[in-house]
Design a protein around this motif. Structure first.
Motif, PDB file in Angstrom:
ATOM      1  N   ALA A   1       0.792  -1.084  -0.083  1.00 29.57           N
ATOM      2  CA  ALA A   1      -0.015  -0.031  -0.136  1.00 29.57           C
ATOM      3  C   ALA A   1       0.844   1.101   0.123  1.00 29.57           C
ATOM      4  CB  ALA A   1      -1.027   0.149   1.147  1.00 29.57           C
ATOM      5  N   LEU A   2       2.050   1.359   0.627  1.00 26.30           N
ATOM      6  CA  LEU A   2       3.145   2.264   0.812  1.00 26.30           C
ATOM      7  C   LEU A   2       3.510   2.704  -0.599  1.00 26.30           C
ATOM      8  CD1 LEU A   2       4.507   2.043   4.350  1.00 26.30           C
ATOM      9  CD2 LEU A   2       2.959   3.792   3.777  1.00 26.30           C
ATOM     10  N   ARG A   3       3.766   1.592  -1.341  1.00 21.27           N
ATOM     11  CA  ARG A   3       4.773   1.768  -2.592  1.00 21.27           C
ATOM     12  C   ARG A   3       3.818   2.090  -3.515  1.00 21.27           C
ATOM     13  NH1 ARG A   3      10.012  -0.425  -2.414  1.00 21.27           N
ATOM     14  NH2 ARG A   3       9.995  -0.269  -4.838  1.00 21.27           N
ATOM     15  N   ALA A   4       2.291   1.948  -3.381  1.00 18.88           N
ATOM     16  CA  ALA A   4       1.527   2.439  -4.357  1.00 18.88           C
ATOM     17  C   ALA A   4       1.317   3.922  -4.332  1.00 18.88           C
ATOM     18  CB  ALA A   4       0.110   1.940  -4.017  1.00 18.88           C
ATOM     19  N   HIS A   5       1.831   4.477  -3.266  1.00 17.22           N
ATOM     20  CA  HIS A   5       1.812   6.035  -2.958  1.00 17.22           C
ATOM     21  C   HIS A   5       3.579   6.279  -3.234  1.00 17.22           C
ATOM     22  CE1 HIS A   5      -2.127   6.912  -1.502  1.00 17.22           C
ATOM     23  NE2 HIS A   5      -2.127   5.413  -1.174  1.00 17.22           N
ATOM     24  N   SER A   6       4.378   5.610  -3.730  1.00 16.42           N
ATOM     25  CA  SER A   6       5.720   5.772  -3.776  1.00 16.42           C
ATOM     26  C   SER A   6       6.485   6.228  -2.663  1.00 16.42           C
ATOM     27  CB  SER A   6       6.067   6.985  -4.864  1.00 16.42           C
ATOM     28  OG  SER A   6       5.509   6.506  -6.206  1.00 16.42           O
ATOM     29  N   ILE A   7       5.920   5.369  -1.228  1.00 18.82           N
ATOM     30  CA  ILE A   7       6.831   5.558  -0.202  1.00 18.82           C
ATOM     31  C   ILE A   7       7.202   4.117   0.159  1.00 18.82           C
ATOM     32  CG2 ILE A   7       6.339   6.048   2.147  1.00 18.82           C
ATOM     33  CD1 ILE A   7       3.754   7.629   1.350  1.00 18.82           C
ATOM     34  N   PRO A   8       8.713   4.167   0.251  1.00 22.63           N
ATOM     35  CA  PRO A   8       9.443   3.055   0.502  1.00 22.63           C
ATOM     36  C   PRO A   8       9.232   2.707   2.363  1.00 22.63           C
ATOM     37  CG  PRO A   8      10.951   4.898   0.564  1.00 22.63           C
ATOM     38  CD  PRO A   8       9.700   5.336   0.194  1.00 22.63           C
ATOM     39  N   LEU A   9       9.193   1.108   2.338  1.00 23.24           N
ATOM     40  CA  LEU A   9       9.226   0.797   3.811  1.00 23.24           C
ATOM     41  C   LEU A   9      10.553  -0.232   3.957  1.00 23.24           C
ATOM     42  CD1 LEU A   9       7.974  -0.149   6.399  1.00 23.24           C
ATOM     43  CD2 LEU A   9       6.970  -2.134   5.283  1.00 23.24           C
ATOM     44  N   ALA A  10      11.345   0.264   4.975  1.00 28.00           N
ATOM     45  CA  ALA A  10      12.550  -0.641   5.219  1.00 28.00           C
ATOM     46  C   ALA A  10      12.301  -0.964   6.425  1.00 28.00           C
ATOM     47  CB  ALA A  10      13.616   0.598   5.076  1.00 28.00           C
ATOM     48  N   VAL A  11      12.818  -2.444   6.427  1.00 30.65           N
ATOM     49  CA  VAL A  11      12.569  -3.219   7.651  1.00 30.65           C
ATOM     50  C   VAL A  11      14.190  -3.247   8.276  1.00 30.65           C
ATOM     51  CG1 VAL A  11      12.456  -5.372   8.744  1.00 30.65           C
ATOM     52  CG2 VAL A  11      10.781  -4.426   6.986  1.00 30.65           C
ATOM     53  N   LEU A  12      14.321  -2.850   9.644  1.00 33.14           N
ATOM     54  CA  LEU A  12      15.559  -2.778  10.129  1.00 33.14           C
ATOM     55  C   LEU A  12      15.603  -4.037  10.977  1.00 33.14           C
ATOM     56  CD1 LEU A  12      15.609   0.934  11.100  1.00 33.14           C
ATOM     57  CD2 LEU A  12      16.458   0.051   8.836  1.00 33.14           C
ATOM     58  N   THR A  13      16.423  -5.056  10.910  1.00 33.14           N
ATOM     59  CA  THR A  13      16.705  -5.941  11.714  1.00 33.14           C
ATOM     60  C   THR A  13      17.454  -5.836  12.876  1.00 33.14           C
ATOM     61  OG1 THR A  13      18.208  -7.032  10.198  1.00 33.14           O
ATOM     62  CG2 THR A  13      15.917  -7.651  10.044  1.00 33.14           C
ATOM     63  N   GLY A  14      17.148  -5.918  14.075  1.00 33.62           N
ATOM     64  CA  GLY A  14      17.889  -5.766  15.281  1.00 33.62           C
ATOM     65  C   GLY A  14      17.438  -5.007  16.218  1.00 33.62           C
ATOM     66  N   GLU A  15      17.851  -4.585  17.535  1.00 30.29           N
ATOM     67  CA  GLU A  15      17.469  -3.900  18.628  1.00 30.29           C
ATOM     68  C   GLU A  15      17.076  -2.543  18.108  1.00 30.29           C
ATOM     69  OE1 GLU A  15      16.142  -5.139  21.236  1.00 30.29           O
ATOM     70  OE2 GLU A  15      16.769  -7.120  20.873  1.00 30.29           O
ATOM     71  N   PRO A  16      16.015  -2.030  18.149  1.00 27.87           N
ATOM     72  CA  PRO A  16      15.554  -0.706  17.651  1.00 27.87           C
ATOM     73  C   PRO A  16      16.310   0.287  18.267  1.00 27.87           C
ATOM     74  CG  PRO A  16      13.532  -1.929  18.076  1.00 27.87           C
ATOM     75  CD  PRO A  16      14.688  -3.004  18.721  1.00 27.87           C
ATOM     76  N   GLY A  17      16.782   0.285  19.444  1.00 26.87           N
ATOM     77  CA  GLY A  17      17.333   1.468  20.085  1.00 26.87           C
ATOM     78  C   GLY A  17      18.865   1.754  19.448  1.00 26.87           C
ATOM     79  N   PHE A  18      19.339   0.720  18.518  1.00 29.66           N
ATOM     80  CA  PHE A  18      20.722   0.649  17.689  1.00 29.66           C
ATOM     81  C   PHE A  18      20.161   1.012  16.314  1.00 29.66           C
ATOM     82  CE2 PHE A  18      21.751  -1.813  21.827  1.00 29.66           C
ATOM     83  CZ  PHE A  18      22.662  -1.292  21.969  1.00 29.66           C
ATOM     84  N   THR A  19      19.257   0.108  15.827  1.00 29.29           N
ATOM     85  CA  THR A  19      19.153   0.122  14.213  1.00 29.29           C
ATOM     86  C   THR A  19      18.456   1.730  13.918  1.00 29.29           C
ATOM     87  OG1 THR A  19      16.832  -1.016  14.379  1.00 29.29           O
ATOM     88  CG2 THR A  19      19.082  -2.263  14.256  1.00 29.29           C
ATOM     89  N   VAL A  20      17.262   1.976  14.643  1.00 30.65           N
ATOM     90  CA  VAL A  20      16.825   3.385  14.039  1.00 30.65           C
ATOM     91  C   VAL A  20      17.771   4.381  14.286  1.00 30.65           C
ATOM     92  CG1 VAL A  20      14.778   4.923  14.668  1.00 30.65           C
ATOM     93  CG2 VAL A  20      14.582   2.405  14.794  1.00 30.65           C
ATOM     94  N   PRO A  21      18.564   4.776  15.080  1.00 31.57           N
ATOM     95  CA  PRO A  21      19.376   5.883  15.130  1.00 31.57           C
ATOM     96  C   PRO A  21      20.419   5.609  13.947  1.00 31.57           C
ATOM     97  CG  PRO A  21      19.294   5.238  17.458  1.00 31.57           C
ATOM     98  CD  PRO A  21      18.454   4.192  16.470  1.00 31.57           C
ATOM     99  N   ALA A  22      20.975   4.475  13.668  1.00 35.07           N
ATOM    100  CA  ALA A  22      21.908   4.276  12.681  1.00 35.07           C
ATOM    101  C   ALA A  22      21.290   4.515  11.307  1.00 35.07           C
ATOM    102  CB  ALA A  22      22.384   3.002  12.631  1.00 35.07           C
ATOM    103  N   PHE A  23      19.913   4.277  11.058  1.00 34.08           N
ATOM    104  CA  PHE A  23      19.243   4.517   9.794  1.00 34.08           C
ATOM    105  C   PHE A  23      19.163   5.979   9.826  1.00 34.08           C
ATOM    106  CE2 PHE A  23      15.546   5.158   7.223  1.00 34.08           C
ATOM    107  CZ  PHE A  23      15.902   4.295   6.054  1.00 34.08           C
ATOM    108  N   LEU A  24      18.750   6.677  10.810  1.00 33.48           N
ATOM    109  CA  LEU A  24      18.464   7.918  10.618  1.00 33.48           C
ATOM    110  C   LEU A  24      19.697   8.823  10.372  1.00 33.48           C
ATOM    111  CD1 LEU A  24      16.271   8.707  13.963  1.00 33.48           C
ATOM    112  CD2 LEU A  24      15.510   8.421  11.558  1.00 33.48           C
TER     113      LEU A  24
END
Length: 453
Positions: free
Chosen positions: A82-105
């Motif tokens: 549904a997101l890609r139909a609006h040209s919005i990507p979804l990325a799945v980050l594997t690992g503990e969110p406290g580490f993976t989310v800041p690294a992605f940001l």
């Protein structure tokens, strides 16, 4: 596409700066009817910045098994499409969110990260870790409650009676239709390949001994169909028949609300549209959907030890402690409860419904939890056992509603003192005779025999 500013609060950092806009999807796992996503899209549209949605897939989650992960991942795959139909990507980050989310940001030079509101402890710990390490602003949007939880009340409410008028005052301001999610230029997808969902499932380390359920289809499309069927076929008799587990009168929506595959506000708006032909049923359902559900969020937000004996009302703690040494008619350990091998055919049927179907009828959940209190060595043990079993088997476990439902049953939360009796003290009592007055117990038991068909 302005999102009401009272739904939004800053968690850390300076005001949003130039750079990518990231929506860290967590509790509200849907593309449509999502105030947090709409706010992120608005920020990206105003600044011309790219928008990306991320989901942080932890290898394990407290209390969850493969059952819950399978339901969640199937729904997320639909959300990605549904997101890609609006040209919005979804990325799945594997690992503990406290580490993976800041690294992605940092990797996308994010100027702002938008996330959705969740009062549970583990999510708040994740957000605190991200707030410290985020390169830009971190803001939270309540996309789960009709009336934003942190606005409706600034304290732990005593009962539904104290929160209800506060929510009702806010409904004219917040119970509004959702705008459509905008579509971004195709270039917004550049650099983001579709998610490998098989690899995501393989990454999960949750307990595989509780299998996925087959009778509930995950995802937003299925949720919408379940809502439509309920409003068309069962809303009119909901008030009169909801406490009969044989009647099939309940909505069946709780797993979809838990995983954010359906917005409670969408359900509320649709129920209001149906109210003219089913007033009594609509009013009863809206009380559960809005007031009672948001009372559970209020409790978990303002009670730090929300899943402990100490979180019970003072009167309940005192009366349960006074009767803690009372003789119990039966004593069972956690394994016996989990295996549904108590002396009671009715209780065993309720546990089998939970373990086989991933859900338990609301009235039976009350009886189920109260008998765990009656047949456990102590009130603390009973509370821990009921929470464990609910989280392990229920698709809608690990949720404020589940916590509050167990604490209401075992420890009188949001209830009042009743007549004093052994074991229960002044906590509300239930027994099989009362069940037999309300519904056909033998028919319910027959649906869940010892050996599944």
């Amino acid at each position: 596409m302005q999102v009401h500013p009272a739904r939004i609060r800053s968690l850390a950092g300076p005001p949003p700066r130039s750079g990518s806009v990231v929506y860290w999807m967590s509790r509200d796992q849907r593309a449509a009817d999502n105030w947090a996503l709409l706010h992120a899209a608005s920020l990206a549209g105003e600044s011309g910045a790219p928008l990306v949605v991320v989901f942080a897939l932890a290898p394990a989650y407290p209390g969850a098994t493969r059952r819950q992960y399978a339901f969640m991942l199937a729904g997320l795959a639909e959300t990605e499409a549904a997101l890609r139909a609006h040209s919005i990507p979804l990325a799945v980050l594997t690992g503990e969110p406290g580490f993976t989310v800041p690294a992605f940001l940092h990797s996308v030079d994010a100027g702002v990260c938008v996330t959705d509101f969740d009062p549970l402890r583990v999510k708040r710990v994740w957000k605190a870790a991200v707030a410290v390490a985020s390169p830009g602003a971190l803001v939270e949007v309540d996309a789960h409650n009709v009336a934003p939880c942190f606005l409706a009340s600034q304290k732990r409410e005593y009962a539904a009676a104290t929160l209800r008028p506060k929510i009702h005052r806010l409904l004219p301001e917040f119970l509004k239709p959702f705008p459509d999610l905008p579509t971004f230029p195709a270039a917004n997808l550049d650099g983001f390949a579709p998610v490998d969902w098989r690899a995501a499932a393989d990454f999960v380390q949750a307990d595989p001994s509780v299998p996925p359920v087959t009778g509930i289809v995950p995802g937003s499309a299925a949720a919408t169909q379940v809502l439509d069927d309920f409003l068309r076929d069962r809303l009119e008799g909901y008030a009169a028949r909801r406490n009969d587990p044989n009647a099939g009168a309940t909505s069946g929506l709780s797993p979809y609300f838990h995983f954010g595959q359906l917005a409670p506000q969408r359900a509320a708006l649709a129920t209001l549209e149906a109210r003219s032909r089913a007033k009594e049923g609509a009013d009863a359902f809206l009380e559960e959907l809005v007031v009672r559900r948001e009372l559970a969020d209020n409790f978990c937000l303002y009670e730090p030890e929300y899943d402990s004996f100490e979180a019970l009302p003072e009167w309940a703690r005192k009366t349960l402690a006074a009767h803690a040494a009372d003789s119990r008619p039966y004593l069972y350990d956690r394994e016996t409860f989990a295996a549904a091998t108590t002396h009671s055919a009715l209780w065993n049927a309720a546990q089998r419904q939970l373990s086989r179907e991933g859900r338990i009828h609301g009235y039976m959940r009350m009886y189920w939890a109260k008998k765990i209190l009656e047949w456990s060595g102590s009130p603390r043990e009973a509370l821990e056992t009921a929470l464990f079993l609910n989280d392990r088997f229920a698709l809608d476990g690990r949720d404020p509603n589940g916590v509050v439902g167990v604490l209401w049953s075992v420890g009188g939360l949001h209830d009042r003192p009743w007549a004093n009796r052994p074991v229960y003290g002044q906590v509300r009592y239930m027994n099989e005779r009362g069940c037999r007055r309300k519904f056909d117990v033998d028919a319910y038991v027959a649906r869940y025999p010892e050996q599944a068909a």
